[in-house]
Write an enzyme that holds these catalytic residues in place. Structure first.
Site, PDB file in Angstrom:
ATOM      1  N   GLU B  51      -7.009 -31.454  32.053  1.00 20.98           N
ATOM      2  CA  GLU B  51      -5.776 -30.653  31.985  1.00 20.98           C
ATOM      3  C   GLU B  51      -5.751 -29.758  30.753  1.00 20.98           C
ATOM      4  O   GLU B  51      -5.164 -28.671  30.774  1.00 20.98           O
ATOM      5  CB  GLU B  51      -4.541 -31.549  32.007  1.00 20.98           C
ATOM      6  CG  GLU B  51      -4.266 -32.207  33.357  1.00 20.98           C
ATOM      7  CD  GLU B  51      -4.977 -33.539  33.514  1.00 20.98           C
ATOM      8  OE1 GLU B  51      -5.818 -33.889  32.649  1.00 20.98           O
ATOM      9  OE2 GLU B  51      -4.691 -34.247  34.507  1.00 20.98           O
ATOM     10  N   PHE B 113       5.587 -45.975  36.529  1.00 19.34           N
ATOM     11  CA  PHE B 113       4.169 -45.650  36.439  1.00 19.34           C
ATOM     12  C   PHE B 113       3.995 -44.144  36.233  1.00 19.34           C
ATOM     13  O   PHE B 113       4.566 -43.339  36.956  1.00 19.34           O
ATOM     14  CB  PHE B 113       3.443 -46.097  37.717  1.00 19.34           C
ATOM     15  CG  PHE B 113       1.984 -45.746  37.711  1.00 19.34           C
ATOM     16  CD1 PHE B 113       1.121 -46.325  36.792  1.00 19.34           C
ATOM     17  CD2 PHE B 113       1.476 -44.821  38.609  1.00 19.34           C
ATOM     18  CE1 PHE B 113      -0.230 -45.991  36.772  1.00 19.34           C
ATOM     19  CE2 PHE B 113       0.128 -44.478  38.595  1.00 19.34           C
ATOM     20  CZ  PHE B 113      -0.727 -45.065  37.672  1.00 19.34           C
ATOM     21  N   GLN B 114       3.226 -43.784  35.223  1.00 17.22           N
ATOM     22  CA  GLN B 114       2.938 -42.386  34.873  1.00 17.22           C
ATOM     23  C   GLN B 114       4.199 -41.577  34.566  1.00 17.22           C
ATOM     24  O   GLN B 114       4.276 -40.389  34.846  1.00 17.22           O
ATOM     25  CB  GLN B 114       2.097 -41.713  35.956  1.00 17.22           C
ATOM     26  CG  GLN B 114       0.727 -42.398  36.069  1.00 17.22           C
ATOM     27  CD  GLN B 114      -0.302 -41.580  36.810  1.00 17.22           C
ATOM     28  OE1 GLN B 114       0.018 -40.836  37.724  1.00 17.22           O
ATOM     29  NE2 GLN B 114      -1.561 -41.716  36.402  1.00 17.22           N
ATOM     30  N   LYS B 163       9.427 -35.742  41.546  1.00 15.43           N
ATOM     31  CA  LYS B 163       8.821 -35.704  42.879  1.00 15.43           C
ATOM     32  C   LYS B 163       9.855 -35.545  43.990  1.00 15.43           C
ATOM     33  O   LYS B 163       9.616 -34.853  44.977  1.00 15.43           O
ATOM     34  CB  LYS B 163       8.010 -36.988  43.101  1.00 15.43           C
ATOM     35  CG  LYS B 163       7.108 -36.910  44.319  1.00 15.43           C
ATOM     36  CD  LYS B 163       6.131 -38.079  44.351  1.00 15.43           C
ATOM     37  CE  LYS B 163       5.207 -37.972  45.557  1.00 15.43           C
ATOM     38  NZ  LYS B 163       4.236 -39.088  45.576  1.00 15.43           N
ATOM     39  N   MET B 470     -18.077 -25.530   9.502  1.00 21.45           N
ATOM     40  CA  MET B 470     -17.014 -25.050   8.618  1.00 21.45           C
ATOM     41  C   MET B 470     -16.551 -26.154   7.667  1.00 21.45           C
ATOM     42  O   MET B 470     -16.304 -25.908   6.487  1.00 21.45           O
ATOM     43  CB  MET B 470     -15.844 -24.525   9.453  1.00 21.45           C
ATOM     44  CG  MET B 470     -14.711 -23.953   8.636  1.00 21.45           C
ATOM     45  SD  MET B 470     -15.307 -22.635   7.559  1.00 21.45           S
ATOM     46  CE  MET B 470     -15.046 -21.223   8.617  1.00 21.45           C
TER      47      MET B 470
HETATM   48  C1  LIG Z   1      -9.529 -30.074  17.638  1.00 17.93           C
HETATM   49  C2  LIG Z   1      -9.994 -29.849  16.249  1.00 17.93           C
HETATM   50  N1  LIG Z   1     -10.447 -30.879  15.492  1.00 17.93           N
HETATM   51  C3  LIG Z   1     -10.870 -30.651  14.234  1.00 17.93           C
HETATM   52  C4  LIG Z   1     -10.860 -29.406  13.689  1.00 17.93           C
HETATM   53  C5  LIG Z   1     -11.314 -29.172  12.244  1.00 17.93           C
HETATM   54  N2  LIG Z   1     -12.491 -28.274  12.243  1.00 17.93           N
HETATM   55  C6  LIG Z   1     -12.390 -26.960  11.985  1.00 17.93           C
HETATM   56  S1  LIG Z   1     -13.843 -26.155  12.096  1.00 17.93           S
HETATM   57  C7  LIG Z   1     -14.662 -27.573  12.439  1.00 17.93           C
HETATM   58  C8  LIG Z   1     -16.136 -27.564  12.681  1.00 17.93           C
HETATM   59  C9  LIG Z   1     -16.542 -26.899  13.933  1.00 17.93           C
HETATM   60  O1  LIG Z   1     -17.890 -27.153  14.173  1.00 17.93           O
HETATM   61  P1  LIG Z   1     -18.714 -26.280  15.182  1.00 17.93           P
HETATM   62  O2  LIG Z   1     -17.985 -26.131  16.447  1.00 17.93           O
HETATM   63  O3  LIG Z   1     -20.107 -26.809  15.276  1.00 17.93           O
HETATM   64  O4  LIG Z   1     -18.704 -24.845  14.508  1.00 17.93           O
HETATM   65  P2  LIG Z   1     -19.452 -24.337  13.180  1.00 17.93           P
HETATM   66  O5  LIG Z   1     -18.452 -24.355  12.097  1.00 17.93           O
HETATM   67  O6  LIG Z   1     -20.601 -25.249  12.921  1.00 17.93           O
HETATM   68  O7  LIG Z   1     -19.857 -22.952  13.526  1.00 17.93           O
HETATM   69  C10 LIG Z   1     -13.781 -28.664  12.458  1.00 17.93           C
HETATM   70  C11 LIG Z   1     -14.184 -30.062  12.694  1.00 17.93           C
HETATM   71  C12 LIG Z   1     -10.361 -28.372  14.503  1.00 17.93           C
HETATM   72  N3  LIG Z   1     -10.259 -27.104  14.065  1.00 17.93           N
HETATM   73  N4  LIG Z   1      -9.971 -28.604  15.769  1.00 17.93           N
END
Ligand SMILES: Cc1ncc(C[n+]2csc(CCOP(=O)(O)OP(=O)(O)O)c2C)c(N)n1
Ligand SMILES: [Mg+2]
Lengths: 160, 579
Positions: B51, B113-114, B163, B470
């Site tokens: 979803e 439920f749900q 529903k 990042m």
């Molecule tokens: C749902 C979610 N969880 C955690 C984060 C924190 N976060 C920001 S950038 C990142 C790393 C992303 O890694 P990747 O997709 O490999 O991209 P890269 O930076 O290596 O290009 C994380 C964990 C986020 N933005 N979104």
């Protein structure tokens, strides 16, 4: 500073949740909140008071305006308003200071609305400042329970 | 008037709204609605594999077209799975109507439920929501929902439908006029405010314009381009404002903010007049507020009055629809030239962000050089979140509005690919490219099935650095290189003992090429820069299936420049940039 915010809202499912969600979700604190019917059956009126600065209150007003179920939002001008709050207190009843307690209640134009051998229930309506003063004067007699409604307020003139 | 079922009322309403695609996932509470969809050839029902994917897909559909995206999911877990998608759309002002099934009205509140309190849960992540407890209100509620989602500052609206309402019957009437007394968006800018803006522009020596997501949403790119030309004023974009101004336009400074260009951030700090068009001064864009644009008077034009003076104190606010306001102001302007300021801008722009090329593995600039060369200008780019997202913003030469789909406000990893699916379904005549990271892609990898089954020729580029790059960058710069839980190749119990990639580390977990193949897509691994162009060209030729290109990129490349969180835009770290 205290701000009194008046909202006219749809009388519908979930509106109170939406209003309080936006306020608490953004980290603002509600001092008091009073909701009740308004002059029209399909709307309710809310009075919410805040203790905050003008920047925060203007953000709150804008956020309230954004809510679809909020029809009208305005600040109540402290100088051009009628404000009433109700307090109920249950107080210890002791023979030795019953007279002086009655005198305090009279001075504030409060009323004893229930009596038992052990306690009184006292009521007072007035603006919030008066209620504060009243409570402070009753406190030495021993307050068992206290409940305030939070203020209701209306502007003295029609707000266009 | 004859009566029809609640489900049928919904279908008729969707048809009246011009909905041609619904993203969804069925379940007990919405079986009657999916049953009605089964005999509705006008609406293409796209079964995603989660979803969250459905909402992001509707989001990609909406961002790329400007139309309202539509979602249908079941009650309980179906509805709660939409929350991240809704929050993503809400943050970036994307119009979506999301219908959630609910247990029958008689069972609400008994922990059926749900059952889930969907309006309660989604209050904070939607523009508005409804619980429809009477079939009499159904058609009007849907009509109001589409109106609210698509007008003013757009956003997602949830309609929770028990529903028994789906199963009930009532007459269908969709002719009523919309009248929501608590919702009347401001459209026209106040003429007196506009006069002030014109006067300020005439007096300014060093003005700068910021374009935000509102510029894209309101389709004001043509008017804004004219505005900057007449006023001779340089312009910078927020992440979601990219595409409003062509990359190569001499007035364009690139993105500003935490990973903004030197030209954009410097111009903001030097300017004496800042005009923000449909941007909400996000902290990632402004850096430290007390030193943001210290010499500037600030004009803010936005449809959302709550965005004005929320973060930055605005001198002249104008509330209105940006396109309408731009049309109002254009005839009021007289052309000026600012040769000195534009010379300074040209000088700043020379300090561009040339990166050193990689030796062993591929670097970001090499990837984007090739993309800029091979992709058509109407290609739609969807990104995930991380370094690859910022490199896309810095190096990809966006030329048109609505060609970048990215989660700016919420920063949702896992957004990019399902958004690409939705965008491709809405734009079968255009190429859609998803630029993702090895971390992000795994957050909605299951939508490969949706893409394959719908024969969508999406190109997925994974910039595979083996890291949550990042976060790793922050750890390198601000946490003494303690790479705690960011290496995707092998997590040591004691990360401080990690000496980099060793023999025993897993190379490909997962093997994205094999994953692609397992789903019936094409997978290509690219280890050298020379291989990338031919891989992309091959992918561009395939028209009936997705192609995943797993690009092994430099593991520890950083995004430069960088303004550390909470620092001033003056304090740009320039790292490995060669100036
Ligand atoms: C749902 C979610 N969880 C955690 C984060 C924190 N976060 C920001 S950038 C990142 C790393 C992303 O890694 P990747 O997709 O490999 O991209 P890269 O930076 O290596 O290009 C994380 C964990 C986020 N933005 N979104
Ligand atoms: Mg990565």
């Amino acid at each position: 500073m205290r701000y009194i915010l008046s909202l006219i809202v749809e009388n519908k499912h979930g509106v109170l949740a939406k209003v309080s969600q936006v306020i608490t979700g953004r980290g603002y604190n509600i001092s008091t909140l009073t909701v009740g019917p308004s002059e029209k059956p399909d709307t309710s009126r809310m009075i919410i008071t805040f203790d905050c600065d003008d920047k925060v209150i203007s953000q709150i007003i804008k956020q309230m305006n954004k809510l679809i179920d909020v029809i009208k939002v305005f600040l109540i001008d402290e100088k051009e308003k009628v404000e009433r709050e109700l307090v109920l207190m249950r107080v210890h009843r002791k023979r030795e200071n019953e007279d002086s307690l009655s005198r305090v209640i009279d001075i504030f134009k409060g009323r004893i609305v229930n009596v038992t051998p052990g306690n009184f229930v006292i009521e007072l309506t007035g603006h919030s400042g008066k209620i504060n003063a009243f409570i402070e004067n009753i406190r030495p007699y021993g307050i068992q329970d206290l409940m305030r409604t939070g203020p209701l307020a209306l502007p003295r003139y029609e707000i266009k | 008037m004859s009566k029809i079922s609640g489900s049928q009322i919904i279908i008729e309403a969707l048809k009246c709204e011009g909905v041609d695609t619904v993203f969804g996932y069925p379940g007990g509470a919405v079986i009657p609605l999916f049953d009605a969809l089964y005999s509705t050839p006008e609406i293409n029902v796209v079964l995603t594999r989660h979803e969250q994917g459905a909402v992001h897909a509707a989001d990609g559909y909406a961002r790329s077209t400007g139309k309202v995206g539509a979602v249908i999911v079941t009650s309980g877990p179906g509805a709660t799975n939409t929350v991240t998608g809704l929050a993503t759309a809400n943050f970036d002002s994307v119009p979506i109507v999301c219908i959630t099934g609910q247990v029958p009205t008689s069972m609400i509140g008994i922990d059926a439920f749900q059952e889930a309190d969907v309006t309660g849960i989604t209050n904070a992540v939607t523009k508005h929501n409804y619980l429809v407890s009477r079939i009499e209100d159904l058609a009007e509620t849907i009509k109001n929902s589409f109106h609210i989602a698509g007008t003013g500052r757009p956003g997602p609206v949830v309609i929770d439908i028990p529903k028994d309402v789906l199963l009930g019957s009532y007459k269908f009437n969709y002719d009523g006029k919309i009248n929501i007394r608590g919702y009347k968006p401001h459209i026209e800018g106040h003429p007196n405010q506009l006069k002030k803006v014109v006067q300020m522009l005439a007096n300014a020596k060093k003005p700068v314009v910021i374009v935000g997501g509102g510029a894209i949403i309101s389709d004001s790119s043509p008017e804004i381009n004219e505005f900057i030309k007449i006023c001779d004023v340089p312009v910078t974009a927020t992440l979601n404002g990219l595409g409003c101004i062509e990359y190569d336009n001499p007035y364009f400074l690139g993105m500003h903010g935490m990973h903004g260009t030197i030209a954009a951030n410097s111009a903001i700090q030097e300017c004496d007049l800042l005009i923000a068009l449909g941007s909400r001064f996000d902290d990632r864009a402004t850096g430290k507020l007390s030193t943001f644009a210290p010499n500037a008077e600030i004009v803010h034009i936005d449809i959302d009055s709550a965005s004005i003076s929320k973060n930055v104190n605005v001198d002249v606010p104008v509330v209105g629809d940006l396109k309408v306001v731009m049309k109002q102001i254009l005839p009021m302007l007289s052309a000026v030239k600012r040769p000195e300021w534009m010379a300074r801008i040209a000088e700043l722009k020379k300090k561009s962000h040339q990166m050193t090329r990689g030796k062993d593995r591929i670097t970001s600039i090499e990837v984007f050089d090739i993309l800029n060369k091979t992709l058509e200008e109407d290609t739609i780019i969807a990104t995930d979140v991380g370094q690859h997202q910022m490199w896309t913003a810095l190096y990809y030469k966006f030329k048109k509005p609505r060609t970048l789909l990215t989660s700016g406000g919420l920063g949702t990893m896992g957004f990019g690919f399902p958004a690409a699916v939705g965008a491709q379904l809405a734009n079968m005549d255009k190429q859609v490219v998803c630029i993702s990271g090895d971390g992000s892609f795994q957050m909605n990898i299951q939508e490969l099935a949706t893409a394959v089954i719908n024969e969508l020729p999406i190109i997925i580029l994974i910039m595979n650095n083996g890291y949550l790059g990042m976060v790793r960058q922050w750890q390198e710069l601000f946490n003494d290189e303690r790479y705690s839980s960011t290496c995707l190749m092998k997590c040591r119990k004691d990360p401080s003992k990690c000496r980099g990639v060793e023999e025993e580390c897993f190379k490909f977990i997962p093997d994205f090429v094999k994953v692609a193949e397992a789903y019936g897509a094409v997978g290509i691994r690219v280890k050298k820069t020379e291989e990338l162009e031919s891989a992309i060209k091959k992918a561009l030729e395939l028209k009936d299936k997705p192609v995943l290109i797993d690009i092994l990129t430099d593991r520890k490349e950083n995004v430069w420049p960088m303004v550390p969180a909470g620092a001033s835009l003056d304090d740009m770290m320039k790292g490995g940039m060669t100036l």
